[in-house]
Write an enzyme that holds these catalytic residues in place. Structure first.
Site, short mmCIF file in Angstrom:
data_model
loop_
_atom_site.label_atom_id
_atom_site.label_comp_id
_atom_site.label_asym_id
_atom_site.label_seq_id
_atom_site.Cartn_x
_atom_site.Cartn_y
_atom_site.Cartn_z
N ARG A 53 24.50 60.10 11.89
CA ARG A 53 25.71 60.17 11.07
C ARG A 53 26.65 58.99 11.36
O ARG A 53 27.10 58.29 10.45
CB ARG A 53 26.42 61.49 11.35
CG ARG A 53 27.16 62.03 10.18
CD ARG A 53 26.22 62.52 9.09
NE ARG A 53 25.44 63.69 9.48
CZ ARG A 53 25.95 64.92 9.63
NH1 ARG A 53 27.23 65.15 9.43
NH2 ARG A 53 25.19 65.92 9.94
N THR A 54 26.95 58.80 12.64
CA THR A 54 27.87 57.72 13.01
C THR A 54 27.28 56.36 12.63
O THR A 54 27.98 55.48 12.12
CB THR A 54 28.15 57.76 14.53
OG1 THR A 54 28.65 59.05 14.86
CG2 THR A 54 29.17 56.73 14.94
N LYS A 82 11.96 48.83 29.01
CA LYS A 82 11.35 48.07 30.10
C LYS A 82 12.31 47.87 31.27
O LYS A 82 12.03 47.12 32.19
CB LYS A 82 10.86 46.71 29.59
CG LYS A 82 9.88 46.84 28.43
CD LYS A 82 9.36 45.48 27.97
CE LYS A 82 8.52 45.59 26.71
NZ LYS A 82 9.26 45.21 25.49
N ARG A 103 26.73 52.79 21.07
CA ARG A 103 26.73 54.18 21.50
C ARG A 103 25.75 54.30 22.65
O ARG A 103 24.63 53.80 22.57
CB ARG A 103 26.31 55.10 20.37
CG ARG A 103 26.43 56.56 20.78
CD ARG A 103 26.04 57.42 19.64
NE ARG A 103 26.30 58.81 19.87
CZ ARG A 103 27.26 59.47 19.23
NH1 ARG A 103 28.07 58.86 18.40
NH2 ARG A 103 27.41 60.75 19.44
N HIS A 131 35.43 58.21 21.99
CA HIS A 131 34.81 57.97 20.69
C HIS A 131 35.95 57.64 19.72
O HIS A 131 36.30 58.44 18.86
CB HIS A 131 34.06 59.24 20.26
CG HIS A 131 33.15 59.06 19.08
ND1 HIS A 131 32.88 57.84 18.52
CD2 HIS A 131 32.46 59.96 18.35
CE1 HIS A 131 32.05 58.01 17.49
NE2 HIS A 131 31.80 59.29 17.37
#
Ligand SMILES: [Zn+2]
Lengths: 305, 154
Positions: A53-54, A82, A103, A131
């Site tokens: 969504r974000t 890795k 994020r 956020h």
């Protein structure tokens, strides 16, 4: 705007917040006027945990400003798998993009990453931390529906782990909102957040049930209580059930109550609330686009129109 | 001279005398300095000595050690009135009061295991000194009590 990086709602003054919201309102009123604003701009998306969504909201915002995105893709398919450090990843990707959106599942990740890059970096969620763009779209929705003057808001659900709650509560101290926090004892606001709110001189009250405070509220902000916060299913059901609302619950509310939710919801808000005038959560989700357009426009050097 | 007074005035040749430590904090000071007696250098500790300024104070004398700025910074958080005397050849060559820093870097470990500063990233831990403790600059976690327990392993 003074800030290159948008890491925490805490860094935003009331004037900053109003500037973003005003700009978002201008964009929402006439999005076509901004369609070529950032035609050659690339936004780098680094999502270390899934949040469709974000990510879609940022992608839409950048494309609606005429730009495009470059996407790191999932962690499984990237060099992070890795063992590359986050500091290295962002230093590589800043060479590809004009701004970055990050994020990451760990707290403080955006703050740390911003120390390694020169392009603007936007925090799209750092673990249980901040956020800020969610906060801005929440504030936009609150301002549009209830206004900031003499605002009384109830924030309910998982207040311990809910990052949207922490950001929002802090930002609301800028508008001197009367804040009520409604949660089970085990999921109350963390000490560091209460400390901050206290430092800001916020008026904060904590409750374990909604009933007594509901009639006073202009806004009820509901969040999800997650199953994994509880040791077993029965305990979860017993607790979560007390923090669900339906149209019957809301009979005790003011007529102009605004009900918000950062979505996705599970069963915190019954579907019979959707058709009432209280329901504002889909509008809230849609507001993410003009708000993120406004923010990107400002950090990419566009002056508010 | 009693044995007790003998201990109090026993001189060291080279090292550090930390005086005016908040009464009862001497063992935490030793923890901060990473001193457990295994190095063989002489260490004297006096606890709860009468003090005009503090009521009761502790004193630590450490042979063969001078403090780093990081050590002094953390020390200041648990013993804000402490004074540090550097001794060379039995003489005090430097005397300083600790100052409460606004930030401590690379000394404490964030207790939040989900904090990026605890990962293998090219950054040092960084804590702002706030009214009643220290606060992680990355994740906002506040440490109020038992600072010595959070000192980064060397
Ligand atoms: Zn931390």
């Amino acid at each position: 705007m003074r800030h290159d990086h948008i890491i925490s709602a805490k860094q935003l003054s009331r004037a900053d917040i109003e500037a973003v919201l005003d700009h978002a309102a201008d964009i929402a009123a006439d999005p076509a006027a901004y369609a070529d604003r950032h035609a050659d701009t690339l936004l780098g998306l680094l999502f270390f945990e899934p949040s469709t969504r974000t990510k879609m909201s940022f992608t839409t915002a950048m494309k609606r400003l005429g730009g495009d995105i470059v996407d790191m893709g999932s962690v499984e398919s990237s060099s992070v798998k890795k063992g590359e450090s986050l500091a290295d990843t962002v230093r590589v990707v800043e060479g590809y993009a004009d701004a970055l959106v990050l994020r990451h599942p760990m707290e403080g990740s955006a703050k740390m990453a911003s120390e390694f890059v020169d392009v603007p970096l936007v925090n799209a969620g750092d673990g249980a931390g901040q956020h800020p763009t969610q906060t801005l779209l929440d504030l936009y929705t609150i301002r549009e529906n209830a206004g900031f003057d003499d605002l009384t808001i109830g924030i309910m659900g998982d207040l311990k782990y809910g990052r949207t709650v922490h950001s929002l509560a802090h930002a609301l101290t800028n508008v001197d909102a009367h804040q009520h926090f409604i949660s089970p004892e085990s999921l109350r606001l963390p000490r560091s957040v209460r400390y901050d709110l206290h430092q800001e001189g916020a008026e904060v009250r904590e409750h374990t049930e909604l009933e007594s405070v509901l009639p006073e509220l202009d806004v009820l902000y509901v969040t999800r209580i997650q199953r994994e916060r509880f040791p077993d299913e029965s305990e979860y059901r017993a607790v979560a059930g007390q923090y669900q609302i339906d149209s019957e619950t809301l009979e005790a509310a003011k007529d102009d109550l605004t009900v918000m939710h950062p979505l996705p919801r599970v069963d915190e808000i019954a579907h019979d609330v959707d058709d009432t005038d209280y329901a504002t959560y889909f509008e809230q989700a849609h507001n993410g686009v003009p708000v993120r357009m406004a923010l990107l426009d400002m950090i990419l050097g566009g002056e508010p129109a | 001279m009693t044995d007790d007074q003998q201990l109090r005035v026993s001189k060291i040749r080279n090292g550090t005398v930390i005086d005016h430590i908040t009464g009862g904090q001497a063992l935490n000071v030793l923890a901060i300095l990473g001193i457990d007696g295994t190095s063989g250098d002489s260490v004297s500790v006096a606890m709860n000595m009468p003090s005009d300024r503090l009521g009761k104070k502790d004193i630590v004398k450490v042979e063969g050690k001078e403090l780093s700025q990081n050590e002094v910074d953390v020390l200041s958080l648990i013993a804000p009135a402490a004074s540090i005397n550097i001794v060379r050849d039995f003489e005090v060559v430097e005397k300083a009061r600790v100052e409460r820093p606004s930030m401590v870097e690379g000394v404490l470990e964030c207790p939040n295991h989900n904090c990026i500063s605890t990962e293998d990233e090219p950054v040092q831990s960084r804590f702002a000194v706030v009214d009643d403790g220290v606060r992680c600059e990355y994740c906002d976690t506040i440490i109020r009590d038992d600072l010595p327990a959070h000192i980064l392993a060397e």
